[in-house]
Design a protein around this motif. Sequence first.
Motif, short mmCIF file in Angstrom:
data_model
loop_
_atom_site.label_atom_id
_atom_site.label_comp_id
_atom_site.label_asym_id
_atom_site.label_seq_id
_atom_site.Cartn_x
_atom_site.Cartn_y
_atom_site.Cartn_z
N ALA A 67 12.23 -11.43 -36.74
CA ALA A 67 11.71 -10.43 -37.11
C ALA A 67 10.13 -10.26 -36.62
O ALA A 67 9.27 -10.11 -37.39
CB ALA A 67 11.73 -9.89 -38.63
N VAL A 69 21.41 -5.91 -42.63
CA VAL A 69 20.82 -5.31 -43.82
C VAL A 69 19.34 -4.65 -43.43
O VAL A 69 18.76 -5.79 -42.65
CB VAL A 69 20.87 -6.23 -45.09
CG1 VAL A 69 19.99 -5.73 -46.42
CG2 VAL A 69 22.05 -6.44 -45.45
N ILE A 70 18.93 -3.83 -43.75
CA ILE A 70 17.39 -3.33 -43.46
C ILE A 70 16.37 -4.38 -44.11
O ILE A 70 16.71 -4.49 -45.46
CB ILE A 70 17.08 -1.85 -43.81
CG1 ILE A 70 17.82 -0.94 -42.95
CG2 ILE A 70 15.49 -1.50 -43.75
CD1 ILE A 70 17.74 -0.83 -41.40
N ASP A 71 15.52 -5.02 -43.36
CA ASP A 71 14.56 -5.80 -44.01
C ASP A 71 13.14 -5.41 -43.55
O ASP A 71 12.94 -5.77 -42.14
CB ASP A 71 14.79 -7.26 -43.62
CG ASP A 71 13.99 -8.20 -44.08
OD1 ASP A 71 13.01 -7.75 -44.98
OD2 ASP A 71 14.02 -9.23 -43.86
N ASP A 72 12.59 -4.69 -44.39
CA ASP A 72 11.14 -4.06 -43.95
C ASP A 72 11.27 -3.13 -42.85
O ASP A 72 12.18 -2.08 -42.50
CB ASP A 72 10.26 -5.04 -43.75
CG ASP A 72 8.80 -4.57 -43.59
OD1 ASP A 72 8.48 -3.58 -43.97
OD2 ASP A 72 8.02 -5.34 -43.20
N LEU A 94 16.41 -4.32 -38.82
CA LEU A 94 17.90 -4.59 -39.42
C LEU A 94 18.01 -6.05 -39.02
O LEU A 94 18.13 -6.25 -38.01
CB LEU A 94 18.79 -3.56 -38.79
CG LEU A 94 20.15 -3.73 -39.06
CD1 LEU A 94 20.51 -3.25 -40.56
CD2 LEU A 94 21.25 -3.09 -37.95
N ALA A 95 18.45 -6.67 -40.06
CA ALA A 95 18.42 -7.96 -39.82
C ALA A 95 20.19 -8.17 -39.86
O ALA A 95 21.04 -7.77 -40.73
CB ALA A 95 18.24 -9.05 -41.19
N PHE A 125 17.46 -9.31 -34.87
CA PHE A 125 16.85 -8.52 -35.60
C PHE A 125 16.51 -7.27 -34.58
O PHE A 125 16.10 -7.41 -33.49
CB PHE A 125 15.41 -8.85 -36.03
CG PHE A 125 15.42 -9.97 -37.21
CD1 PHE A 125 15.48 -9.71 -38.62
CD2 PHE A 125 15.53 -11.31 -36.94
CE1 PHE A 125 15.43 -10.49 -39.59
CE2 PHE A 125 15.72 -12.53 -37.73
CZ PHE A 125 15.67 -11.95 -39.01
#
Length: 312
Positions: free
Chosen positions: A146, A165-168, A171-172, A178
């Motif tokens: 990321a 999954v959105i991580d900050d 998208l992870a 990412f």
Amino acid sequence: MKGSTVLSTIRTDPIADSPLRRSADRFRLTGPSRVFDPRITAARRDIADIALADRLFAPHYVLPLPRICGGAATMLHKAPDSGAPAVSQLLPGEPFAVVDMADEWCWGYCVADDYVGYVPTAALVPAGPVTTHIVTALATLVFADADIKTPSPTILPIGSQVAGVIDDQFLALADGGFIPAAHVSPAPAHATDPAAVAGTLVGMPYLWGGRGGGGIDCSGLVQMALAQCGIPAPRDSDQQQAALGEPISTEVALDRGDLIFFRGHVGMMVDATHMVHANAHWMAVTIEPLAAVVARLSVDGADPILSRRRLP
């Protein structure tokens, strides 16, 4: 195909298995013959998709093997040969139904539009997690971490299907990597203006059979623009002309999003007078006056437009 592997085969015997109980030297049809479009009918002389069993005869019916396109866009070919003409393109994450496989090639169809062709076996992977997001940027980078400073990122084109999954700000991805969150939207796609989507592809190289992976063709542009708005569309321009929208008379002014069909070509209006289209004249996606396109395609002054159609 020599050395082919038949998948989940159901063999049919023309005598014993027939509900007509026809003899070996006599054949009778119970209804009118039907002509199927070979572009979207997964049937050869030797094998067919089991979904077609109620419509045509084949020596073998097969339950297709589900696969998805791997990490790079791949062309769909007319024959199991990298030098064979390209007919379409699979984008990363898109599902492909394998009806037959032989050595380095798989034969089957793109699940999104039923388009039939051959793809390299190495380009397909087993289906993974359910798609959660669609790439909406012209192209996006997949970073190992990321962090935009991660070296050697890979590239995914518009329309790629991914799970994560959105991580900050990223998208992870479920399978690692990412993607910038700004470059994806939750699936299913939900843009509202096809002409705006098509406009983002201006400058993309023209590629026969392309659907956005490094290039795109005219019907691929229309299909992609509509897909990003959640509207399914056939692959080729003649199929789109038959299936999309309602005809507009020449007395009605054209509007944004209207589709203009020519022989072997299609474009989308961005306003009353200008059309966005992928074309071999400029070898790119361009926006230009419809009048200029008509003049270029006209033969002996005849109107080259076959149909004007408006989506609901």
